[in-house]
Design a protein around this motif. Structure first.
Motif, PDB file in Angstrom:
ATOM      1  N   ARG A  80      -2.261 -16.381  -2.309  1.00  0.00           N
ATOM      2  CA  ARG A  80      -3.302 -17.333  -1.907  1.00  0.00           C
ATOM      3  C   ARG A  80      -2.709 -18.727  -1.658  1.00  0.00           C
ATOM      4  NH1 ARG A  80      -8.630 -16.922  -1.540  1.00  0.00           N
ATOM      5  NH2 ARG A  80      -8.655 -14.835  -2.402  1.00  0.00           N
ATOM      6  N   TYR A 131      -4.728 -13.302   6.125  1.00  0.00           N
ATOM      7  CA  TYR A 131      -3.758 -13.562   5.058  1.00  0.00           C
ATOM      8  C   TYR A 131      -2.411 -12.936   5.395  1.00  0.00           C
ATOM      9  CZ  TYR A 131      -7.555 -15.089   2.039  1.00  0.00           C
ATOM     10  OH  TYR A 131      -8.609 -15.770   1.502  1.00  0.00           O
ATOM     11  N   VAL A 143      -9.651  -7.027  -6.410  1.00  0.00           N
ATOM     12  CA  VAL A 143     -10.205  -6.575  -5.120  1.00  0.00           C
ATOM     13  C   VAL A 143     -10.975  -7.713  -4.435  1.00  0.00           C
ATOM     14  CG1 VAL A 143     -11.963  -5.060  -4.099  1.00  0.00           C
ATOM     15  CG2 VAL A 143     -10.286  -4.116  -5.662  1.00  0.00           C
ATOM     16  N   ILE A 144     -11.770  -8.431  -5.207  1.00  0.00           N
ATOM     17  CA  ILE A 144     -12.614  -9.466  -4.596  1.00  0.00           C
ATOM     18  C   ILE A 144     -11.843 -10.767  -4.342  1.00  0.00           C
ATOM     19  CG2 ILE A 144     -14.681 -10.922  -4.932  1.00  0.00           C
ATOM     20  CD1 ILE A 144     -15.928  -8.471  -6.337  1.00  0.00           C
ATOM     21  N   PHE A 145     -11.034 -11.164  -5.296  1.00  0.00           N
ATOM     22  CA  PHE A 145     -10.389 -12.478  -5.163  1.00  0.00           C
ATOM     23  C   PHE A 145      -8.935 -12.415  -4.674  1.00  0.00           C
ATOM     24  CE2 PHE A 145     -13.709 -13.109  -8.477  1.00  0.00           C
ATOM     25  CZ  PHE A 145     -14.548 -13.886  -7.698  1.00  0.00           C
ATOM     26  N   GLY A 146      -8.448 -11.239  -4.406  1.00  0.00           N
ATOM     27  CA  GLY A 146      -7.083 -11.124  -3.887  1.00  0.00           C
ATOM     28  C   GLY A 146      -6.989 -11.681  -2.476  1.00  0.00           C
ATOM     29  N   LEU A 159       0.841  -1.198   0.000  1.00  0.00           N
ATOM     30  CA  LEU A 159       0.000   0.000   0.000  1.00  0.00           C
ATOM     31  C   LEU A 159       0.879   1.253   0.000  1.00  0.00           C
ATOM     32  CD1 LEU A 159      -3.071   0.528   0.282  1.00  0.00           C
ATOM     33  CD2 LEU A 159      -2.668   0.864   2.713  1.00  0.00           C
ATOM     34  N   LEU A 161     -10.545  -3.126 -17.857  1.00  0.00           N
ATOM     35  CA  LEU A 161      -9.793  -2.631 -16.689  1.00  0.00           C
ATOM     36  C   LEU A 161     -10.622  -2.720 -15.406  1.00  0.00           C
ATOM     37  CD1 LEU A 161      -7.751   0.485 -17.843  1.00  0.00           C
ATOM     38  CD2 LEU A 161      -6.906  -1.695 -17.036  1.00  0.00           C
ATOM     39  N   TYR A 162     -11.887  -2.329 -15.506  1.00  0.00           N
ATOM     40  CA  TYR A 162     -12.769  -2.414 -14.336  1.00  0.00           C
ATOM     41  C   TYR A 162     -12.880  -3.871 -13.873  1.00  0.00           C
ATOM     42  CZ  TYR A 162     -14.536   2.413 -14.721  1.00  0.00           C
ATOM     43  OH  TYR A 162     -14.656   3.770 -14.723  1.00  0.00           O
ATOM     44  N   ILE A 178      -9.692  -4.915 -12.110  1.00  0.00           N
ATOM     45  CA  ILE A 178      -9.570  -4.328 -10.761  1.00  0.00           C
ATOM     46  C   ILE A 178     -10.532  -5.025  -9.789  1.00  0.00           C
ATOM     47  CG2 ILE A 178      -9.897  -2.223  -9.386  1.00  0.00           C
ATOM     48  CD1 ILE A 178      -8.991  -0.650 -11.910  1.00  0.00           C
ATOM     49  N   LEU A 179     -11.768  -5.230 -10.229  1.00  0.00           N
ATOM     50  CA  LEU A 179     -12.740  -5.901  -9.352  1.00  0.00           C
ATOM     51  C   LEU A 179     -12.307  -7.329  -9.031  1.00  0.00           C
ATOM     52  CD1 LEU A 179     -16.344  -4.881 -10.441  1.00  0.00           C
ATOM     53  CD2 LEU A 179     -15.184  -4.393  -8.311  1.00  0.00           C
ATOM     54  N   TYR A 194      -5.769 -10.872   0.648  1.00  0.00           N
ATOM     55  CA  TYR A 194      -5.229  -9.813   1.504  1.00  0.00           C
ATOM     56  C   TYR A 194      -6.203  -9.565   2.647  1.00  0.00           C
ATOM     57  CZ  TYR A 194      -8.650  -6.924  -0.956  1.00  0.00           C
ATOM     58  OH  TYR A 194      -9.826  -6.425  -1.473  1.00  0.00           O
ATOM     59  N   GLY A 195      -5.736  -8.815   3.618  1.00  0.00           N
ATOM     60  CA  GLY A 195      -6.595  -8.486   4.761  1.00  0.00           C
ATOM     61  C   GLY A 195      -6.500  -9.531   5.856  1.00  0.00           C
TER      62      GLY A 195
END
Lengths: 341, 544
Positions: free
Chosen positions: B246, B534, B525-528, B21, B517-518, B521-522, B530-531
């Motif tokens: 993952r 993880y 964001v959804i399948f990454g 980040l 591109l959208y 990115i989605l 992270y958080g």
């Protein structure tokens, strides 16, 4: 120049479209209930979301020291005040602020107690930025819910149904007392300082409380491992600076009366259930002396609190029996081992 | 040893990952904005300043190594150039018959300077990276001999990217020595070549002739470069966040507790690690090359669809290309063209023929390359084994080539047929996975135990939901990894066929381009991975 402006505009348009998409994804991904199985983190603390509107008088935020010490149902039993613990393990202050802000959406507590151990906890800028981003776009926090989501959840409004029977309190019956006779507290060290970003967060919390008509009180619950005089003095001067009250239970050791040999679960850091009952009794007395809270016992609107109390007592009984069983099993095995030897 | 404990001493060490980040939302956008604002003349200096700031953020005071390395290389380069200038001057006034002797004399002089410079550059690298390994082995030998002597095992803070910038430095000096490039009298230009922030952590290992000029030209940021660069970074982000991160819990669990698992599960973990390594490293390269593209700089590609290789030798021409090219140009060629080697080849040709004759000298040069390759990756016997394993496979490939041709010819096997090519690709893949197993293993012995288990105990009887959960993943994780790999495979096949997807996409209507591109990115964001729950994998190649 025209091309330059065109590129900037298309960039802005792209960003706006992306924000819209991420907002839609956030709506779809946020937990539709405050249960753990619905994807909600820190279920117990988030149980406040299912409490009746404006039914909580006292909000307690902070880390594990808070949820191991203050028992809201004991306060209810003794004084009829309603309190809730939005405290989580190793809570960082940006998360504390998030809970305070979240609680005020549905509640209007008269007092907000912030357990001060969280004020000394460091975190990176990145973690704070991430938290901020997650609050704006919850899909960043709940993105992993795709694994368990049902299709009908996508467009449904959240409906919170989980009510914590203990109101955020954690029942910890284990005994692991302090062995030494000498009174020892946390040795002074470099971690006895409130980081700059925590001071800013604290000011924000104070502002939110003020805006919502609640009194912010800094609270230090009894702990031998997370408290010392240096920390007391730092918080004391910080409280003066902010114009808020500092209630340090460690300075009232005799009145609280914790027996550190039997009333701690981990040699002085957290209190166990017996210790928590003593500390809560003192805390309840402090609340009562404030003379601003109403006794809700007998009030129809607060009937659920009596039910919750019974539910919690049953849970404790169950837990006690389970522990007793385990203890007996262990003793049996021990005996077997000795006869074998 | 974890990356954080050995490398880095900077306050923002998380920026070592180009997907952090702090880097993506902080450093990079600020640098792009600053670069766009500063006047044209100052852009190159701004880029240099940002590169040093970046290195200081991740390495703290260790930035001094980079500065000293640049200063010394600059000095040695000028020294070499002066010798060349002196030689040219003297040659003008020298009789024809004496020119050869004079050239020889100056060549020897240059060689001494080059050798001294290389020893200085590599000396620091060897001292910081290998003293510990060397001391540990000396202690082991002493203990084995029951000698009452033990040396203290030293521990150093090693600056991130030291292997990469040292290799760039040495390649610069070699190229000056060979006359391929002129020595740079501009310390700042050389400094920017050595320190350019997107490539300092994991490469690619650039040549001065390829990038220094582009960097110093410091073009402005164009809309096309900006969008194409961001697109490439996003593609890399997908590889890293959705696949590499993952798979991390599974790989960590199995490699740390390999004795608890049956051969099939170990084989699965070895395949997953190979995939992870590729996705992590090639994903990072996408971010590096994409970032450079934003600034108008074309960096050399480091990967060219390596898993389509039909032999190990081809694999290494497609995997970490710039490292392979470095070893080829600065180790393989100098060794094979050394006088004793040439003599050996001539003698061998006479005795064992034109195919096998040159192989002897080739084998010596190949051995040097793969020993260095193994050691470059780290100080450990499993790395040395990794190098020797590939040395043996490539050498065997060279030796067996005529035999294979003869057999396939006799049996009328159509070597151009898809199935035969597929067989070669799968065979190469299996050999690569075995190599990576040793590469990832904690120790050499662990690698052998795992390999034995894969051969003698190959089954999946315990592989179920509970085991996956024990390994920190679930069926959904494997599903999403599979889907992402299919996307990467489809793109790779198209690229292999010469279809340039990015260029094709750039020609499409804006709605379609934005939709892609959208979608990307989605997807991230959804399948990454992270958080909460993880732990991102440390940039693997930053360790080397």
């Amino acid at each position: 120049m025209r091309i330059y402006i065109k590129h900037i505009l298309s960039g802005l348009l792209f960003a706006a479209g992306l924000l819209l998409l991420l907002s839609a994804a956030s709506y779809a991904m946020i937990p539709k209930d405050n249960k753990e199985e619905a994807g909600m983190e820190d279920e117990s603390a988030n149980g406040i979301l299912a409490e009746g509107k404006n039914t909580i008088d006292v909000l307690v935020v902070g880390d594990s020291l808070a949820f191991c010490t203050i028992d809201p149902l004991l306060i209810w039993e003794q004084y009829g005040f309603t309190s809730y613990l939005c405290s989580t393990p190793s809570q960082k202050l940006f998360y504390t602020e998030e809970f305070v802000e979240k609680a005020f959406r549905n509640q209007s507590p008269k007092m907000v107690f912030l357990e001060t151990d969280a004020l000394f906890r460091e975190y990176t800028n990145g973690a704070a930025v991430q938290n901020r981003a997650e609050r704006v776009l919850p899909v960043l926090r709940y993105h992993d819910r795709w694994k368990k989501m049902k299709p009908d959840e996508l467009f449904r409004q959240p409906e919170y149904t989980y009510r914590s029977s203990s109101k955020g309190f954690a029942y910890k019956p284990d005994v692991d007392g302090i062995k030494t006779k000498k009174k020892e507290v946390k040795p002074a060290g470099p971690d006895d300082a409130v980081p700059g970003r925590n001071r800013k967060e604290l000011k924000k919390i104070a502002r939110v409380c003020k805006e919502n008509g609640a009194e912010l009180i800094l609270l230090s619950v009894p702990s031998r491992k997370d408290w010392n005089m240096d920390r007391h003095n730092i918080i004391d001067s910080l409280a003066r600076e902010l114009g808020v009250v500092y209630f340090d239970m460690n300075m009232k050791e005799e009145e609280v009366g914790i027996d550190w040999k039997t009333e701690t679960k981990d040699q002085g850091e957290h209190l166990n259930y017996d210790g928590a009952r003593k500390a809560t009794a003192y805390f309840g007395k402090y609340l009562a002396e404030k003379n601003i809270l109403t006794d809700h016992r007998g009030d129809e609107a607060y009937k659920t609190w009596d039910k919750d109390k019974k539910r919690f007592e049953k849970e404790i009984e169950k837990e006690k029996k389970k522990l007793e069983k385990e203890k007996k099993k262990l003793e049996k095995e021990k005996k077997k081992q000795t006869t074998k030897d | 040893m974890p990356l954080s404990s050995l490398f880095m001493a900077g306050r923002f060490s998380q920026m070592t990952s180009y997907f952090s980040l702090a880097y993506l939302a902080g450093f990079l956008p600020l640098t792009i904005i600053g670069y766009s604002i500063v006047p044209k003349k100052m852009k190159k200096y701004f880029l240099l300043l940002c590169s040093y700031a970046f290195f200081w953020f991740i390495s703290g005071k260790l930035v001094v190594y980079l500065a000293l390395s640049t200063l010394s290389v600059h000095y040695f380069g000028i020294w070499l150039a002066r010798i060349q200038l002196q030689r040219d001057e003297e040659l003008k006034h020298t009789e024809k018959e004496n020119k050869k002797a004079l050239k020889k004399c100056y060549l020897a002089k240059q060689r001494r300077v080059l050798l001294f410079a290389a020893v200085c550059s590599f000396g620091v690298l060897l001292y910081l990276k290998y003293t510990r390994f060397f001391t540990m082995n000396v202690n082991a030998v002493l203990a084995h001999l029951h000698l009452p002597l033990e040396f203290t095992i030293p521990s150093f803070l090693v600056p991130v990217g030291i292997s990469f910038f040292t290799m760039q430095a040495v390649s610069y000096l070699f190229d000056v020595y060979r006359g391929t490039i002129e020595a740079d009298d501009n310390l700042f230009r050389l400094g920017l070549f050595m320190s350019f922030f997107p490539q300092i952590v994991e490469g690619p290992i650039c040549r001065y002739g390829e990038t220094a000029g582009q960097l110093w030209e410091a073009k402005g940021i164009s809309y096309a470069n900006l969008t194409m660069g961001i697109q490439r970074i996003l593609y890399g982000f997908m590889k890293k966040l959705v696949v590499a991160d993952r798979l991390n819990p599974l790989i960590q669990t199995v490699f740390q507790n390999y004795t608890d698992y049956e051969g099939g599960v170990i084989a699965m973990a070895a395949v997953c690690y190979t995939v992870q390594l590729y996705m992590d490293f090639s994903g990072t390269m996408d971010a590096v090359i994409g970032t450079a593209q934003i600034f108008g700089i074309t960096m050399p590609e480091n990967f060219q669809r390596p898993f389509f290789s039909r032999s190990i030798s081809e694999f290494w021409k497609r995997w970490h290309i710039t490292l392979g090219a470095w070893f080829r140009d600065y180790i393989f060629y100098p060794v094979i063209s050394a006088r004793p080697m040439k003599k050996m080849t001539t003698a061998a040709r006479k005795k064992i023929g034109n195919h096998f004759g040159p192989l002897l000298a080739g084998a010596v040069a190949l051995f040097c390359v793969w020993l260095c390759n193994g050691l470059w990756h780290g100080a450990g016997w499993h790395y040395i084994f990794f190098g020797m394993y590939h040395f043996a496979l490539i050498l065997w490939g060279n030796i067996a080539e005529p035999g294979v041709k003869w057999v396939t010819g006799k049996l009328h096997i159509p070597t151009g047929h898809f199935l035969y090519r597929l067989f070669q690709i799968v065979r190469t893949g299996i050999l690569v996975v075995i190599g990576e197993l040793f590469f990832r293993a904690e120790r050499l012995k662990a690698g052998f135990v795992m390999l034995r288990s894969m051969i003698t105990d190959f089954h999946f009887t315990t592989l179920d939901k509970a085991l996956l959960s024990k390994m920190g993943i679930d069926a959904y994780d494997l599903l999403i990894v599979g889907i992402t790999l299919l996307i990467v495979l489809a793109i790779s096949i198209l690229n292999e066929k010469g279809i340039k997807i990015r260029e094709t996409l750039a020609k499409q209507p804006v709605v379609l381009r934005w939709a892609v591109l959208y979608g990307l990115i989605l997807f991230i964001v959804i399948f990454g991975a992270y958080g909460l729950g993880y732990i991102p994998v440390d940039p693997i190649y930053a360790n080397f």
